[in-house]
Write an enzyme that holds these catalytic residues in place. Structure first.
Site, PDB file in Angstrom:
ATOM      1  N   LYS A  42     -72.296  62.098 -19.740  1.00  0.00           N
ATOM      2  CA  LYS A  42     -73.595  61.888 -19.313  1.00  0.00           C
ATOM      3  C   LYS A  42     -74.910  62.808 -19.099  1.00  0.00           C
ATOM      4  O   LYS A  42     -75.854  62.296 -19.543  1.00  0.00           O
ATOM      5  CB  LYS A  42     -73.549  63.529 -17.895  1.00  0.00           C
ATOM      6  CG  LYS A  42     -74.761  63.872 -17.631  1.00  0.00           C
ATOM      7  CD  LYS A  42     -74.337  65.553 -16.229  1.00  0.00           C
ATOM      8  CE  LYS A  42     -74.234  66.111 -17.230  1.00  0.00           C
ATOM      9  NZ  LYS A  42     -75.768  67.809 -16.996  1.00  0.00           N
ATOM     10  N   ASN A  43     -74.700  63.195 -21.316  1.00  0.00           N
ATOM     11  CA  ASN A  43     -75.785  63.973 -21.494  1.00  0.00           C
ATOM     12  C   ASN A  43     -75.973  63.276 -22.634  1.00  0.00           C
ATOM     13  O   ASN A  43     -77.489  63.138 -22.469  1.00  0.00           O
ATOM     14  CB  ASN A  43     -74.780  65.690 -22.691  1.00  0.00           C
ATOM     15  CG  ASN A  43     -74.806  67.093 -21.076  1.00  0.00           C
ATOM     16  OD1 ASN A  43     -75.308  66.713 -20.679  1.00  0.00           O
ATOM     17  ND2 ASN A  43     -74.354  67.886 -21.700  1.00  0.00           N
ATOM     18  N   ARG A 112     -83.549  69.054 -15.283  1.00  0.00           N
ATOM     19  CA  ARG A 112     -83.926  68.902 -17.062  1.00  0.00           C
ATOM     20  C   ARG A 112     -84.453  68.168 -18.288  1.00  0.00           C
ATOM     21  O   ARG A 112     -84.730  68.413 -18.522  1.00  0.00           O
ATOM     22  CB  ARG A 112     -82.898  70.539 -17.541  1.00  0.00           C
ATOM     23  CG  ARG A 112     -83.571  71.124 -18.658  1.00  0.00           C
ATOM     24  CD  ARG A 112     -82.992  72.582 -19.406  1.00  0.00           C
ATOM     25  NE  ARG A 112     -83.537  72.992 -20.531  1.00  0.00           N
ATOM     26  CZ  ARG A 112     -84.576  73.239 -19.943  1.00  0.00           C
ATOM     27  NH1 ARG A 112     -85.108  74.040 -18.820  1.00  0.00           N
ATOM     28  NH2 ARG A 112     -84.880  73.998 -21.781  1.00  0.00           N
ATOM     29  N   CYS A 136     -79.804  73.685 -13.969  1.00  0.00           N
ATOM     30  CA  CYS A 136     -79.164  74.800 -13.189  1.00  0.00           C
ATOM     31  C   CYS A 136     -79.386  75.838 -13.288  1.00  0.00           C
ATOM     32  O   CYS A 136     -79.923  75.649 -14.874  1.00  0.00           O
ATOM     33  CB  CYS A 136     -77.700  74.324 -14.074  1.00  0.00           C
ATOM     34  SG  CYS A 136     -76.453  73.244 -13.183  1.00  0.00           S
ATOM     35  N   ARG A 141     -83.157  79.112 -21.374  1.00  0.00           N
ATOM     36  CA  ARG A 141     -83.780  78.131 -21.660  1.00  0.00           C
ATOM     37  C   ARG A 141     -84.951  77.659 -22.404  1.00  0.00           C
ATOM     38  O   ARG A 141     -85.380  76.034 -21.626  1.00  0.00           O
ATOM     39  CB  ARG A 141     -82.815  76.500 -21.296  1.00  0.00           C
ATOM     40  CG  ARG A 141     -81.213  77.081 -20.821  1.00  0.00           C
ATOM     41  CD  ARG A 141     -80.534  76.085 -20.140  1.00  0.00           C
ATOM     42  NE  ARG A 141     -80.652  74.710 -19.182  1.00  0.00           N
ATOM     43  CZ  ARG A 141     -79.910  74.287 -18.635  1.00  0.00           C
ATOM     44  NH1 ARG A 141     -78.825  73.668 -19.281  1.00  0.00           N
ATOM     45  NH2 ARG A 141     -79.740  73.675 -17.715  1.00  0.00           N
ATOM     46  N   PRO A 142     -85.684  78.013 -22.558  1.00  0.00           N
ATOM     47  CA  PRO A 142     -87.189  77.818 -23.111  1.00  0.00           C
ATOM     48  C   PRO A 142     -88.063  76.449 -23.441  1.00  0.00           C
ATOM     49  O   PRO A 142     -87.014  76.041 -23.816  1.00  0.00           O
ATOM     50  CB  PRO A 142     -88.028  78.831 -23.683  1.00  0.00           C
ATOM     51  CG  PRO A 142     -87.026  79.560 -24.687  1.00  0.00           C
ATOM     52  CD  PRO A 142     -85.617  78.973 -23.569  1.00  0.00           C
ATOM     53  N   VAL A 143     -89.025  75.501 -23.542  1.00  0.00           N
ATOM     54  CA  VAL A 143     -89.502  74.533 -23.729  1.00  0.00           C
ATOM     55  C   VAL A 143     -89.955  74.499 -25.021  1.00  0.00           C
ATOM     56  O   VAL A 143     -91.123  74.157 -26.282  1.00  0.00           O
ATOM     57  CB  VAL A 143     -90.426  73.489 -23.356  1.00  0.00           C
ATOM     58  CG1 VAL A 143     -89.189  73.168 -21.753  1.00  0.00           C
ATOM     59  CG2 VAL A 143     -91.627  74.441 -22.820  1.00  0.00           C
ATOM     60  N   LEU A 145     -89.574  75.444 -28.005  1.00  0.00           N
ATOM     61  CA  LEU A 145     -89.122  74.759 -29.396  1.00  0.00           C
ATOM     62  C   LEU A 145     -89.828  73.691 -29.356  1.00  0.00           C
ATOM     63  O   LEU A 145     -90.273  73.037 -30.454  1.00  0.00           O
ATOM     64  CB  LEU A 145     -87.844  74.960 -29.724  1.00  0.00           C
ATOM     65  CG  LEU A 145     -87.151  76.684 -30.138  1.00  0.00           C
ATOM     66  CD1 LEU A 145     -85.181  76.273 -29.885  1.00  0.00           C
ATOM     67  CD2 LEU A 145     -87.573  77.140 -31.419  1.00  0.00           C
ATOM     68  N   ASP A 329     -69.816  74.650 -22.560  1.00  0.00           N
ATOM     69  CA  ASP A 329     -69.939  73.597 -21.465  1.00  0.00           C
ATOM     70  C   ASP A 329     -68.379  73.859 -21.110  1.00  0.00           C
ATOM     71  O   ASP A 329     -67.665  73.779 -20.244  1.00  0.00           O
ATOM     72  CB  ASP A 329     -70.464  72.121 -21.141  1.00  0.00           C
ATOM     73  CG  ASP A 329     -71.738  72.435 -20.917  1.00  0.00           C
ATOM     74  OD1 ASP A 329     -72.364  73.065 -20.390  1.00  0.00           O
ATOM     75  OD2 ASP A 329     -72.251  71.221 -21.891  1.00  0.00           O
ATOM     76  N   VAL A 351     -74.973  81.317 -25.694  1.00  0.00           N
ATOM     77  CA  VAL A 351     -75.868  80.032 -24.725  1.00  0.00           C
ATOM     78  C   VAL A 351     -76.767  80.474 -24.824  1.00  0.00           C
ATOM     79  O   VAL A 351     -77.736  80.619 -24.686  1.00  0.00           O
ATOM     80  CB  VAL A 351     -74.671  79.578 -25.563  1.00  0.00           C
ATOM     81  CG1 VAL A 351     -75.890  78.102 -25.217  1.00  0.00           C
ATOM     82  CG2 VAL A 351     -73.891  79.112 -26.595  1.00  0.00           C
ATOM     83  N   ARG A 421     -73.599  66.338 -10.188  1.00  0.00           N
ATOM     84  CA  ARG A 421     -73.906  66.066 -11.479  1.00  0.00           C
ATOM     85  C   ARG A 421     -73.848  65.617 -12.705  1.00  0.00           C
ATOM     86  O   ARG A 421     -74.087  65.051 -12.825  1.00  0.00           O
ATOM     87  CB  ARG A 421     -75.129  67.347 -11.441  1.00  0.00           C
ATOM     88  CG  ARG A 421     -76.654  67.429 -10.504  1.00  0.00           C
ATOM     89  CD  ARG A 421     -76.829  68.939 -10.996  1.00  0.00           C
ATOM     90  NE  ARG A 421     -77.193  68.911 -12.175  1.00  0.00           N
ATOM     91  CZ  ARG A 421     -76.986  69.670 -13.432  1.00  0.00           C
ATOM     92  NH1 ARG A 421     -76.581  70.917 -13.089  1.00  0.00           N
ATOM     93  NH2 ARG A 421     -77.095  69.330 -13.572  1.00  0.00           N
TER      94      ARG A 421
END
Length: 457
Positions: A42-43, A112, A136, A141-143, A145, A329, A351, A421
């Protein structure tokens, strides 16, 4: 054929819509036997779909799983003017006439991974407007970066009412290579910046890059289109920009997290199941921790594995880390396994700060888990009892399903909007190896008949 992917997305959304509030009933303590097929990752699929924007020709992507998230990413691409059609597990993607630089909020807010389009949009068009992402609720998980990296490539970036607006100043419409150091080896930031750099002028170096297999898969896809990338899969990636990319036909890697989840299903039920295709080098920490817990994984050929359970489950210690460390995960699934271990286990999540919400649900099934900060201390119990439980995120839902396979009595799993998902036809795959479970549209229809429940997929 474009309607096919749109209909697939709608069908998947209907499976987990709030109107019907579906649940999965699991009758535990059933031995499993046979073989399970592992779907495409999936990823990888999501980011490769985003990466197809880089190409001004058509591309074919193979081994695409049929998931809610895949349908949503296809909807994002379609909204940008990309032509997408599905044929079985293949996607044909034609971004030659991409016409929009703004991704739709109503889709991005649910997925996301859709934020990944900011890199290839900026590389192709010189401008991108993408809402802050959803997904989720497992951590911040900021953007930041992503944004700092794009700025290092010469982009002007600002946020306005929840929309990240990035553009290349001047008239050249092309990013410039640069040197980027990531404060944290973020998979998403590494992928976004690697895609953006493929069409930039000059050379880009990404240091402290993520090393996950999905990053390497994206790099291989881009290379198949003519990109010049080296070092993917290590902590330093170098990209020499090219003016344009060409058409390709590319197959996605197998899903290592789905494979690991099925390995845990075999281990917790003490069932010698087999699964393929897998890439064992992607599952090294999972296989190692299974061995510590008393379950061997034996390879049969280069991509088929057999689970060889031991007589009892042994306690283990796990600390999640970026790859090649233990994957976050798989944390919840291993917690399910340790609830039945003969002794005390400790699992530490480093994480994501909110990824221990499933502890309360396991305790509802009779587990003995105590939280201390970001660590869970699990004292193994003789058995779990079936109960109504709710998956709080994608992997938590899968872990509770795995726990239900080993529990006494019936477990009713809620929160399927998360499960759908990330797992393709999970009920059918488990039923084919002997699990007794079924999906029903409403908990009010739940049956107490444990004799031979039908499987509804």
């Amino acid at each position: 054929m474009e309607d096919i992917i749109i209909n697939t997305s709608l069908q998947a959304d209907q499976r987990s819509s709030s109107e019907s509030s579906p649940v999965i009933e699991i009758w535990g303590k059933q031995p499993l036997s046979g073989h399970i097929s592992v779907s495409g990752a999936k990823n990888s699929a999501l980011v490769v779909m985003a990466g197809s924007i880089l190409c001004s020709q058509d591309c074919r992507i193979r081994n695409i799983p049929d998931l809610v998230d895949i349908g949503r990413m296809a909807d994002v691409l379609t909204a940008l003017g990309v032509k997408v059609s599905r044929h079985g597990d293949m996607l044909d993607v034609d971004a030659s006439s991409i016409s929009h630089s703004r991704a739709p909020y109503e889709i991005v807010s649910k997925l996301r991974a859709s934020f990944f389009v900011i890199g290839p949009l900026l590389a192709r068009l010189g401008v991108a407007r993408v809402p802050l992402p959803g997904g989720c609720a497992i951590g911040a998980r900021p953007v930041a970066l992503h944004i700092r990296g794009l700025q290092a490539l010469g982009a002007e970036v600002h946020m306005d009412h929840g929309i990240v607006h990035a553009y290349v100043p001047g008239t050249r419409n092309r990013l410039k290579g640069g040197k980027i150091y990531l404060d944290y080896p973020s998979v998403g930031a590494t992928e976004t910046l690697m895609m953006a750099a493929t069409l930039a002028e000059g050379e880009t170096i990404i240091e402290n890059a993520a090393q996950e297999p999905e990053v390497l898969d994206l790099a291989n896809f881009c290379r198949a289109m003519g990109a010049r990338i080296r070092g993917a899969g290590t902590n330093t990636i170098t990209i020499a920009g090219v003016p344009h990319l060409h058409s390709t036909d590319y197959g996605i890697i197998p899903d290592r997290i789905e494979a690991g989840t099925f390995m845990l299903a075999g281990a917790i039920t003490k069932s010698p199941i087999s699964l393929s295709p897998i890439l064992p080098e992607h599952l090294t920490p999972v296989i190692a921790k299974l061995a510590e817990a008393g379950t061997r994984v034996e390879m049969e050929g280069h991509n088929r594995a057999r689970i060889i359970p031991g007589e009892r489950l042994l306690p283990i210690e796990i600390e999640t880390r970026p790859h090649p460390g233990f994957p976050t995960d798989m944390q919840a699934q291993f917690m399910a396994l340790t609830t039945l271990a003969d002794g005390d286990s400790v699992i530490t999540e480093t994480v994501f700060e909110n990824r221990l919400q499933h502890v309360a649900e396991f305790n509802r099934m009779g587990a003995n888990i105590r939280l201390t900060g970001n660590s869970a201390v699990i004292r193994g119990v003789p058995y779990l009892s079936g109960a109504p439980v709710t998956g709080t995120d994608l992997r938590a839902a899968a872990a509770l399903l795995v726990a239900g396979l080993a529990a006494e009595g019936k477990t009713t799993l809620h929160g399927l909007q998360h499960l759908d998902r990330g797992y393709e036809n999970i009920e059918a795959k488990l039923a084919a190896v002997g699990a007794k479970l079924r999906r029903i549209p409403d908990p009010a229809l739940a049956s107490t008949d444990m004799a031979n429940p039908a499987v509804i997929v």
